[in-house]
Design a protein around this motif. Structure first.
Motif, PDB file in Angstrom:
ATOM      1  N   GLN A 101      -6.115 -10.376 -22.534  1.00 52.73           N
ATOM      2  CA  GLN A 101      -6.477  -8.994 -22.833  1.00 52.73           C
ATOM      3  C   GLN A 101      -7.792  -8.946 -23.600  1.00 52.73           C
ATOM      4  N   CYS A 102      -8.630  -8.006 -23.222  1.00 55.52           N
ATOM      5  CA  CYS A 102      -9.899  -7.817 -23.913  1.00 55.52           C
ATOM      6  C   CYS A 102     -10.199  -6.332 -24.010  1.00 55.52           C
ATOM      7  N   TYR A 103     -11.111  -6.021 -24.916  1.00 50.23           N
ATOM      8  CA  TYR A 103     -11.532  -4.645 -25.127  1.00 50.23           C
ATOM      9  C   TYR A 103     -12.928  -4.482 -24.552  1.00 50.23           C
ATOM     10  N   ILE A 104     -13.089  -3.591 -23.604  1.00 55.00           N
ATOM     11  CA  ILE A 104     -14.379  -3.347 -22.972  1.00 55.00           C
ATOM     12  C   ILE A 104     -15.188  -2.448 -23.909  1.00 55.00           C
ATOM     13  N   GLU A 105     -16.320  -2.962 -24.390  1.00 59.13           N
ATOM     14  CA  GLU A 105     -17.129  -2.262 -25.381  1.00 59.13           C
ATOM     15  C   GLU A 105     -18.328  -1.544 -24.766  1.00 59.13           C
ATOM     16  N   SER A 106     -18.662  -1.860 -23.534  1.00 56.94           N
ATOM     17  CA  SER A 106     -19.815  -1.237 -22.889  1.00 56.94           C
ATOM     18  C   SER A 106     -19.350  -0.200 -21.869  1.00 56.94           C
ATOM     19  N   ASP A 107     -20.281   0.612 -21.430  1.00 58.57           N
ATOM     20  CA  ASP A 107     -19.967   1.698 -20.498  1.00 58.57           C
ATOM     21  C   ASP A 107     -20.235   1.238 -19.072  1.00 58.57           C
ATOM     22  N   HIS A 108     -19.308   0.469 -18.515  1.00 58.08           N
ATOM     23  CA  HIS A 108     -19.418  -0.012 -17.143  1.00 58.08           C
ATOM     24  C   HIS A 108     -18.385   0.695 -16.274  1.00 58.08           C
ATOM     25  N   ASP A 109     -18.735   0.892 -15.024  1.00 59.92           N
ATOM     26  CA  ASP A 109     -17.814   1.481 -14.058  1.00 59.92           C
ATOM     27  C   ASP A 109     -16.958   0.343 -13.493  1.00 59.92           C
ATOM     28  N   LEU A 110     -15.773   0.169 -14.059  1.00 59.48           N
ATOM     29  CA  LEU A 110     -14.898  -0.933 -13.664  1.00 59.48           C
ATOM     30  C   LEU A 110     -13.902  -0.484 -12.603  1.00 59.48           C
ATOM     31  N   MET A 116       1.675  -4.618 -17.307  1.00 61.98           N
ATOM     32  CA  MET A 116       1.564  -5.648 -18.350  1.00 61.98           C
ATOM     33  C   MET A 116       0.987  -5.059 -19.625  1.00 61.98           C
ATOM     34  N   LEU A 117      -0.031  -4.235 -19.516  1.00 67.37           N
ATOM     35  CA  LEU A 117      -0.622  -3.629 -20.706  1.00 67.37           C
ATOM     36  C   LEU A 117       0.352  -2.655 -21.388  1.00 67.37           C
ATOM     37  N   ALA A 118       1.255  -2.076 -20.630  1.00 69.57           N
ATOM     38  CA  ALA A 118       2.257  -1.178 -21.214  1.00 69.57           C
ATOM     39  C   ALA A 118       3.216  -1.932 -22.129  1.00 69.57           C
ATOM     40  N   GLU A 119       3.342  -3.245 -21.928  1.00 67.11           N
ATOM     41  CA  GLU A 119       4.256  -4.063 -22.718  1.00 67.11           C
ATOM     42  C   GLU A 119       3.544  -4.952 -23.735  1.00 67.11           C
ATOM     43  N   VAL A 121      -2.800  -3.193 -27.755  1.00 62.99           N
ATOM     44  CA  VAL A 121      -3.433  -2.459 -26.653  1.00 62.99           C
ATOM     45  C   VAL A 121      -4.196  -1.251 -27.204  1.00 62.99           C
ATOM     46  N   LYS A 122      -5.401  -1.059 -26.669  1.00 65.11           N
ATOM     47  CA  LYS A 122      -6.233   0.091 -26.992  1.00 65.11           C
ATOM     48  C   LYS A 122      -6.585   0.808 -25.688  1.00 65.11           C
ATOM     49  N   ALA A 144      -8.978  -9.638 -27.345  1.00 63.48           N
ATOM     50  CA  ALA A 144      -7.916  -9.090 -28.184  1.00 63.48           C
ATOM     51  C   ALA A 144      -7.302 -10.221 -29.013  1.00 63.48           C
ATOM     52  N   PRO A 145      -6.719  -9.881 -30.151  1.00 61.61           N
ATOM     53  CA  PRO A 145      -6.072 -10.924 -30.971  1.00 61.61           C
ATOM     54  C   PRO A 145      -4.958 -11.621 -30.202  1.00 61.61           C
ATOM     55  N   GLU A 146      -4.679 -12.852 -30.612  1.00 53.91           N
ATOM     56  CA  GLU A 146      -3.562 -13.576 -30.033  1.00 53.91           C
ATOM     57  C   GLU A 146      -2.274 -12.872 -30.401  1.00 53.91           C
ATOM     58  N   GLU A 147      -1.289 -12.917 -29.502  1.00 48.25           N
ATOM     59  CA  GLU A 147      -0.025 -12.248 -29.794  1.00 48.25           C
ATOM     60  C   GLU A 147       0.824 -13.085 -30.727  1.00 48.25           C
TER      61      GLU A 147
END
Length: 109
Positions: free
Chosen positions: A56-65, A75-78, A82-83, A106-109
């Motif tokens: 998991q990572c946090y997208i910091e730039s404004d890219h059209d993904l 998976m992200l729901a669990e 999560v941000k 993202a930090p380690e779980e």
């Protein structure tokens, strides 16, 4: 373009400016592992199957993904930490569209 530049901040807060190939069908998680930006065994634990959220990572730039697929959403729901800008690195494939992408692990779980 054959290589793109990525700006990745690791879990220690150190920013790495790296080159990633667009011609090898790699995903972001694989690039992070190849540059050893996270300790062995702490990222890509499921092998890139969207089953563990260790990439998991946090997208910091404004890219059209690309839109999240069902597996990534589930998976992200669990997952922890999560941000709104969370994505799974294993689901983002390296392409010209990601040039200059800026993200934080993202930090380690």
């Amino acid at each position: 373009m054959q290589d793109i530049t990525l700006h990745i901040t690791d879990r220690e807060g150190v920013e790495h400016n790296i080159q990633a190939p667009t011609d090898m069908n790699m995903n972001l998680m694989e690039v992070i592992r190849s540059y050893e930006l996270a300790p062995e065994g702490t990222i890509g634990i499921c092998g890139g199957m969207a089953m563990c959220a260790s990439c998991q990572c946090y997208i910091e730039s404004d890219h059209d993904l690309p839109e999240q697929n069902y597996d990534e959403e589930a998976m992200l729901a669990e997952a922890f930490h999560v941000k709104e800008n969370s994505r799974l690195g294993c689901q983002l494939f390296i392409s010209d569209a990601l040039h200059e992408l800026k993200l934080t692990l993202a930090p380690e779980e």
